[in-house]
Design a protein around this motif. Structure first.
Motif, PDB file in Angstrom:
ATOM      1  N   PRO A  32       1.139  -1.093  -0.099  1.00  0.00           N
ATOM      2  CA  PRO A  32       0.017   0.053   0.030  1.00  0.00           C
ATOM      3  C   PRO A  32       0.761   1.150  -0.159  1.00  0.00           C
ATOM      4  O   PRO A  32       0.814   2.377  -0.754  1.00  0.00           O
ATOM      5  CB  PRO A  32      -0.467  -0.336   1.476  1.00  0.00           C
ATOM      6  CG  PRO A  32      -0.461  -1.889   1.608  1.00  0.00           C
ATOM      7  CD  PRO A  32       0.260  -2.095   1.236  1.00  0.00           C
ATOM      8  N   VAL A  33       1.617   1.013   1.034  1.00  0.00           N
ATOM      9  CA  VAL A  33       2.716   2.282   0.857  1.00  0.00           C
ATOM     10  C   VAL A  33       2.917   3.187  -0.897  1.00  0.00           C
ATOM     11  O   VAL A  33       3.592   4.047  -0.885  1.00  0.00           O
ATOM     12  CB  VAL A  33       4.210   1.769   1.733  1.00  0.00           C
ATOM     13  CG1 VAL A  33       4.959   3.238   2.219  1.00  0.00           C
ATOM     14  CG2 VAL A  33       3.542   2.012   3.212  1.00  0.00           C
ATOM     15  N   THR A  66       2.579   1.650  -3.669  1.00  0.00           N
ATOM     16  CA  THR A  66       1.256   2.327  -4.012  1.00  0.00           C
ATOM     17  C   THR A  66       1.221   3.446  -3.944  1.00  0.00           C
ATOM     18  O   THR A  66       0.878   4.411  -5.453  1.00  0.00           O
ATOM     19  CB  THR A  66       0.109   1.588  -4.329  1.00  0.00           C
ATOM     20  OG1 THR A  66       0.192   0.297  -4.550  1.00  0.00           O
ATOM     21  CG2 THR A  66      -0.935   1.760  -5.039  1.00  0.00           C
ATOM     22  N   ILE A  67       1.079   3.676  -3.391  1.00  0.00           N
ATOM     23  CA  ILE A  67       0.737   5.420  -2.523  1.00  0.00           C
ATOM     24  C   ILE A  67       1.573   6.423  -3.044  1.00  0.00           C
ATOM     25  O   ILE A  67       0.973   7.761  -3.900  1.00  0.00           O
ATOM     26  CB  ILE A  67      -0.450   6.141  -1.545  1.00  0.00           C
ATOM     27  CG1 ILE A  67      -0.786   4.915  -1.529  1.00  0.00           C
ATOM     28  CG2 ILE A  67      -0.132   7.234  -0.861  1.00  0.00           C
ATOM     29  CD1 ILE A  67      -1.465   4.676   0.734  1.00  0.00           C
ATOM     30  N   VAL A  68       2.806   6.039  -3.016  1.00  0.00           N
ATOM     31  CA  VAL A  68       3.874   6.974  -3.291  1.00  0.00           C
ATOM     32  C   VAL A  68       4.198   6.597  -4.454  1.00  0.00           C
ATOM     33  O   VAL A  68       4.650   8.412  -4.713  1.00  0.00           O
ATOM     34  CB  VAL A  68       4.647   6.167  -2.555  1.00  0.00           C
ATOM     35  CG1 VAL A  68       6.108   7.551  -3.073  1.00  0.00           C
ATOM     36  CG2 VAL A  68       5.528   7.292  -1.181  1.00  0.00           C
ATOM     37  N   GLY A 117       1.849   6.697  -7.436  1.00  0.00           N
ATOM     38  CA  GLY A 117       0.782   7.258  -7.599  1.00  0.00           C
ATOM     39  C   GLY A 117       0.842   9.032  -7.335  1.00  0.00           C
ATOM     40  O   GLY A 117       0.582   9.934  -8.366  1.00  0.00           O
ATOM     41  N   VAL A 118       1.713   9.333  -5.600  1.00  0.00           N
ATOM     42  CA  VAL A 118       2.029  11.005  -5.817  1.00  0.00           C
ATOM     43  C   VAL A 118       3.350  11.006  -7.273  1.00  0.00           C
ATOM     44  O   VAL A 118       2.879  12.276  -7.430  1.00  0.00           O
ATOM     45  CB  VAL A 118       2.085  10.812  -5.140  1.00  0.00           C
ATOM     46  CG1 VAL A 118       3.116  12.664  -4.838  1.00  0.00           C
ATOM     47  CG2 VAL A 118       1.167  10.768  -3.086  1.00  0.00           C
TER      48      VAL A 118
END
Length: 504
Positions: free
Chosen positions: A109-110, A112-114, A116-117
């Motif tokens: 999850p981490v 994936t979020i990073v 995406g940003v």
């Protein structure tokens, strides 16, 4: 790389990637390099396109792709497009690693979020850079300096330094080498200047048309700056271009972030009047504009299209040059202004050019995607225990000998109003029980959704889907192919139920 800072040069990226490979025990098998190319879209990224193609067709002889950082994968304006290309690799069992990033691309999850940003930041960087570049170019135009493009017939580009001192005359293909140097336009050779003035004298003083002037120039053996014969359109361009009276005009049309070329209204033009030495006096230029405006007719949309139909009947095909060569009639720019593009005007009279340059890459990408989608559908049906046969000539799928399904990729098309439409064509020859219309997103870079359209509900041969279609159609909309697989499972259960009933 395009024109980024030196830290992003391909040589430096290559060194960082090799060091990463050595630390992690990888052996580099092959290198894909796009030097001097923009990462805004896939159009000019020949190396990346080749990589994706090898991954998709199964010829890739590697297990991992090493990229310097997220921005080097691409500064796509739609972050989903970047994710889509990475997903193609992941689906083929090939991982993508970003060597200079502080996170591991492990699907957590981490990460994936990073990621995406980072993708959003990469796209935003290009948008911000575009604004800064435009502001810089605008400032230079307002100061009277030339921005890009050849000088044109009768003019030459002159290089000056930061103090305004003349350095040299640039020939075609030459560019300045020092950032602080500037370029202005100066009168060209005397024979070209005499030709320019002859064109204005013949048009304003003698009442000659552009075609007659072109014929006289060709009769005298005079050629253009490119060594080509004169045409009506070339003469017309000289008669309407303000650079011949010394005005510096820019931003008549624009194409930002590799998007669609648009023609801007005069109030958005950037200009500096009397920036250069004029070749034609302003009174004569204004008189030419008055003649051109007086002969202009205000055509309705249908009248414009009737002119196109007549040209198509006469020549058998259409082009901007054919339209501009029409002596008394609208120019190609009139069609672009009225209908948004020449292609749109062609569509309205049923003419399809041999090559539609806007859609070539999109169509190629869709053709590459289609076999994968067929295989995904087949595997999904088989995984739930269904039986599926594929017609190798038509790709029609027969599921459990109960129903047939046909998959079609549907490209997003922008309307004149700025909205989007997806035009679905039902195959009248195959007559599948279910047509799976796979809609692409507005950038045509990734799948948006799926419509499972049953034949008995579709009355016409074509269907135009909008962004929102109401419950009558959106009841058939799904985010994945899972519903197709469920239909296959239900069909199989029904078959088993009938068999049990007969045993009973």
């Amino acid at each position: 790389m395009s024109t980024d800072h030196q830290q992003y040069s391909t040589a430096n990226q290559s060194q960082a990637i090799r060091e990463y490979a050595a630390r992690h025990g990888f052996r580099i098998e092959k290198t894909y390099e796009d030097s001097g190319k923009s990462g805004l879209n896939l159009d000019d990224r020949d190396a990346l396109k080749r990589l994706i193609e090898e991954v998709q067709n199964g010829t890739a002889e590697f297990s991992t792709i090493l990229v310097y950082d997220v921005s080097r994968w691409g500064r796509f304006q739609d972050a989903d497009e970047s994710a889509y290309y990475e997903y193609i690799c992941k689906r083929a069992g090939i991982s993508v690693r970003y060597c200079a990033e502080q996170f591991e691309n492990d699907g957590s999850p981490v990460s994936t979020i990073v990621k995406g940003v980072k993708r959003a930041m990469a796209g935003e960087y290009s948008r911000e850079l575009s604004v800064k570049v435009f502001a810089g170019q605008r400032r230079l135009i307002e100061l009277g300096y030339r921005q890009g493009g050849p000088a044109g017939y009768g003019l030459r580009r002159q290089l000056i330094d930061v103090n305004g001192s003349v350095k040299a005359e640039l020939i075609r293909g030459e560019h300045k080498s020092i950032q602080t140097d500037r370029i202005v336009l100066v009168p060209g050779p005397d024979d070209e200047i005499d030709t320019i003035r002859f064109i204005y004298d013949a048009f304003v003083g003698q009442g000659k048309s552009e075609a007659e002037i072109a014929e006289r120039l060709n009769g005298k053996g005079i050629v253009t700056d490119l060594g080509r014969p004169w045409s009506r359109a070339l003469v017309h361009q000289i008669l309407i271009n303000e650079k011949y009276i010394g005005n510096n005009v820019w931003n008549k049309c624009s194409c930002k972030l590799k998007g669609r070329r648009i023609y801007n209204p005069p109030e958005r033009w950037v200009r500096h009047d009397q920036a250069f030495e004029p070749i034609v006096d302003e009174d004569r230029f204004r008189a030419a504009q008055h003649i051109i405006c007086e002969r202009c007719k205000r055509y309705s949309d249908e009248e414009l299209l009737d002119v196109l139909r007549g040209l198509l009947e006469q020549h058998g095909y259409l082009s901007g040059m054919i339209i501009d060569e029409l002596e008394c009639g609208p120019s190609s720019s009139a069609y672009r202004t009225r209908f948004g593009s020449l292609i749109r005007a062609y569509e309205l009279i049923g003419f399809t050019p041999d090559r539609d340059f806007r859609y070539i890459e999109i169509n190629r990408a869709l053709r590459r995607m289609y076999p994968d989608l067929i295989m995904i559908a087949i595997r999904g049906i088989q995984e739930i225990g269904g039986l599926v046969r594929q017609d190798l000539f038509t790709d029609l799928l027969t599921v459990n000998d109960e129903f047939t399904a046909s998959l079609c990729l549907v490209r997003a098309q922008e309307t004149m109003a700025g909205s989007f439409r997806w035009k679905v064509r039902f195959d009248a020859g195959l007559r599948p029980d279910i047509t799976v219309a796979i809609r692409m997103n507005q950038m045509n870079s990734a799948i948006l959704d799926y419509y499972l359209l049953p034949r008995f509900e579709m009355e016409s041969a074509r269907l135009a889907l909008a962004e929102n279609n109401g419950i009558a159609l959106d009841a058939y909309r799904f985010d994945s192919l899972d519903m197709l697989f469920e239909l296959a499972a239900r069909s199989q259960l029904m078959e088993v139920s009938h068999e049990l009933g007969s045993i009973h």
